[in-house]
Design an enzyme around this catalytic site. Sequence first.
Site, PDB file in Angstrom:
ATOM      1  N   PRO A  26      -4.139   8.685  35.503  1.00  0.00           N
ATOM      2  CA  PRO A  26      -4.343  10.128  35.311  1.00  0.00           C
ATOM      3  C   PRO A  26      -5.771  10.424  34.858  1.00  0.00           C
ATOM      4  O   PRO A  26      -6.275   9.773  33.936  1.00  0.00           O
ATOM      5  CB  PRO A  26      -3.345  10.467  34.196  1.00  0.00           C
ATOM      6  CG  PRO A  26      -3.077   9.175  33.490  1.00  0.00           C
ATOM      7  CD  PRO A  26      -3.215   8.108  34.521  1.00  0.00           C
ATOM      8  N   MET A  27      -6.424  11.362  35.534  1.00  0.00           N
ATOM      9  CA  MET A  27      -7.791  11.733  35.137  1.00  0.00           C
ATOM     10  C   MET A  27      -7.992  13.234  35.270  1.00  0.00           C
ATOM     11  O   MET A  27      -7.850  13.799  36.358  1.00  0.00           O
ATOM     12  CB  MET A  27      -8.812  10.952  35.970  1.00  0.00           C
ATOM     13  CG  MET A  27      -8.912   9.501  35.519  1.00  0.00           C
ATOM     14  SD  MET A  27     -10.074   8.554  36.491  1.00  0.00           S
ATOM     15  CE  MET A  27      -9.250   8.511  38.070  1.00  0.00           C
ATOM     16  N   THR A  28      -8.315  13.831  34.163  1.00  0.00           N
ATOM     17  CA  THR A  28      -8.533  15.258  34.100  1.00  0.00           C
ATOM     18  C   THR A  28      -9.756  15.645  34.908  1.00  0.00           C
ATOM     19  O   THR A  28     -10.794  14.996  34.807  1.00  0.00           O
ATOM     20  CB  THR A  28      -8.734  15.615  32.617  1.00  0.00           C
ATOM     21  OG1 THR A  28      -7.484  15.388  31.981  1.00  0.00           O
ATOM     22  CG2 THR A  28      -9.177  17.024  32.413  1.00  0.00           C
ATOM     23  N   GLN A 102       1.411  14.328  35.045  1.00  0.00           N
ATOM     24  CA  GLN A 102       1.320  13.956  33.622  1.00  0.00           C
ATOM     25  C   GLN A 102       1.334  15.235  32.774  1.00  0.00           C
ATOM     26  O   GLN A 102       0.646  16.206  33.100  1.00  0.00           O
ATOM     27  CB  GLN A 102       0.042  13.157  33.349  1.00  0.00           C
ATOM     28  CG  GLN A 102       0.118  12.472  31.979  1.00  0.00           C
ATOM     29  CD  GLN A 102      -1.182  11.844  31.510  1.00  0.00           C
ATOM     30  OE1 GLN A 102      -2.221  12.487  31.559  1.00  0.00           O
ATOM     31  NE2 GLN A 102      -1.133  10.613  31.044  1.00  0.00           N
ATOM     32  N   HIS A 169       2.405  12.118  28.305  1.00  0.00           N
ATOM     33  CA  HIS A 169       1.136  11.614  27.772  1.00  0.00           C
ATOM     34  C   HIS A 169       1.302  11.450  26.263  1.00  0.00           C
ATOM     35  O   HIS A 169       1.017  12.352  25.485  1.00  0.00           O
ATOM     36  CB  HIS A 169       0.018  12.600  28.103  1.00  0.00           C
ATOM     37  CG  HIS A 169      -1.354  12.049  27.899  1.00  0.00           C
ATOM     38  ND1 HIS A 169      -1.595  10.813  27.348  1.00  0.00           N
ATOM     39  CD2 HIS A 169      -2.581  12.568  28.174  1.00  0.00           C
ATOM     40  CE1 HIS A 169      -2.906  10.598  27.303  1.00  0.00           C
ATOM     41  NE2 HIS A 169      -3.522  11.645  27.794  1.00  0.00           N
ATOM     42  N   GLY A 170       1.771  10.273  25.902  1.00  0.00           N
ATOM     43  CA  GLY A 170       1.975   9.973  24.482  1.00  0.00           C
ATOM     44  C   GLY A 170       0.801   9.199  23.916  1.00  0.00           C
ATOM     45  O   GLY A 170       0.920   8.567  22.863  1.00  0.00           O
ATOM     46  N   ALA A 171      -0.330   9.259  24.635  1.00  0.00           N
ATOM     47  CA  ALA A 171      -1.501   8.446  24.246  1.00  0.00           C
ATOM     48  C   ALA A 171      -2.670   9.335  23.847  1.00  0.00           C
ATOM     49  O   ALA A 171      -2.531  10.542  23.685  1.00  0.00           O
ATOM     50  CB  ALA A 171      -1.894   7.554  25.430  1.00  0.00           C
ATOM     51  N   TYR A 174      -2.947  12.758  21.409  1.00  0.00           N
ATOM     52  CA  TYR A 174      -2.343  14.091  21.552  1.00  0.00           C
ATOM     53  C   TYR A 174      -0.997  14.185  20.806  1.00  0.00           C
ATOM     54  O   TYR A 174      -0.600  13.249  20.124  1.00  0.00           O
ATOM     55  CB  TYR A 174      -2.237  14.455  23.034  1.00  0.00           C
ATOM     56  CG  TYR A 174      -3.608  14.524  23.683  1.00  0.00           C
ATOM     57  CD1 TYR A 174      -4.534  15.476  23.259  1.00  0.00           C
ATOM     58  CD2 TYR A 174      -4.001  13.610  24.657  1.00  0.00           C
ATOM     59  CE1 TYR A 174      -5.812  15.535  23.810  1.00  0.00           C
ATOM     60  CE2 TYR A 174      -5.284  13.672  25.220  1.00  0.00           C
ATOM     61  CZ  TYR A 174      -6.181  14.634  24.787  1.00  0.00           C
ATOM     62  OH  TYR A 174      -7.438  14.684  25.322  1.00  0.00           O
TER      63      TYR A 174
END
Length: 396
Positions: A26-28, A102, A169-171, A174
């Site tokens: 995943p990349m914003t 995500q 996204h538990g990383a 956040y």
Amino acid sequence: MDKINLLSSYTFSNGFVVKNRIVMAPMTTMSSFYNGQITEDELKYYQLRAGGPGMLITGVAYITEQGKGFEGQLGASSLQHLSGLTKLAKTIKQNGTKAILQIFHAGRMSNSKVLRGINTVSASDVAALRPDAEKPKALSENEILTIIEDFANATHLAIQAGFDGIELHGANTYLLQQFFSPHSNRRTDQWGGDLSKRMKFPLAVIKKIKTMINTTAKQPFLLGYRLSPEEFETPGIRLQDTLTFVDKLATSGIDYLHTSIGHIWRQPIGEHLDSSPIILQMLNVINNRIPLIGGGSVQTPDEVTNILNKGIPLVALGRELIREPKWVQKVENDDAQSIRYRLSKAEMDELAIPPAMQIYLNESFRDVMDFTTDTSLSTNRYLNQIAPMEGYEKKL
Ligand SMILES: Cc1cc2nc3c(=O)[nH]c(=O)nc-3n(C[C@H](O)[C@H](O)[C@H](O)COP(=O)(O)O)c2cc1C
């Protein structure tokens, strides 16, 4: 033993099949509209990268306005986002690539400017140890229950939009991580305190989402969980806590676990009982109960094969798929020698990197993008330290 072929398919325990072992991390993109709607720029970026990887995980989307983390973030908080999310899922699902959305709530890692004057929230009213961090408001019991609903509603949107799964996204510091962390969670009610109480919020979110999936998804739909294994704050998450959490997650109903670390073989940075790579320690705890997605500074097909042969069934490539959108197709066509490992600023438009993302890469990730203009490069730089891609871009 025969080497596992990175182009071979993988079947999850719920029958869900991915066509190969490559996952786009995943990349914003920083390129959604002010109101969370997907833009044409983003669709072009994903279009170019879809079709090759077995699974493509989108940049993180917010599940409620109050959980928005930054300008240009994708939204999954209201029915108004459905048509854009539907376009996104369709764009990703080319040539058999599975589309995973995500989702997160940013918690204290946002600010009142992004939230248009509203205060940030978190487990407790403790500001992050970052420059300019604002003090969040501690969530009430009712607000916690509403956020759990918001996670389930975002999952419902993903199902309606045609995604194949969602990743929590538990990383990267956040809200889900903030409840697990003793730094941000100082609560004394049922949502905080000892390790098992600090796991309660993420486990409640998983449970609610599972119910949503079971009642609304018409075909196998994946639920993944991404976590960061360590924090440098004191108090903060230590690897031993994470291994206990991983053990719990393995039987929580999730379909896969995904680590967020800057280098696949990173060793623990805090005090530890065992200095072997974090990912191998996790693999040991998981003991084949659920699959693990590993990643971090992975670039070449040989590196991927080596990881697969260590028992990690799926490998995420992030920055490498920004630099080389056709990585998988090149491997499929015996053309791996033409894979790009450096990024030329002159090629960023051609690589369909949206203008706002180009600025983001140039500013926040300049040192880690391996631009062709860089004079010093080292792919091993995050073996023993937390990387900027893990949410710690500013050094204290
Ligand atoms: C531009 C950029 C945006 C990122 N956005 C997210 C994100 O939205 N969600 C997330 O979990 N990780 C995000 N990450 C972290 C990546 O998923 C990945 O873990 C990290 O880049 C390390 O993998 P790599 O070495 O293959 O790039 C981002 C990384 C980059 C470079």
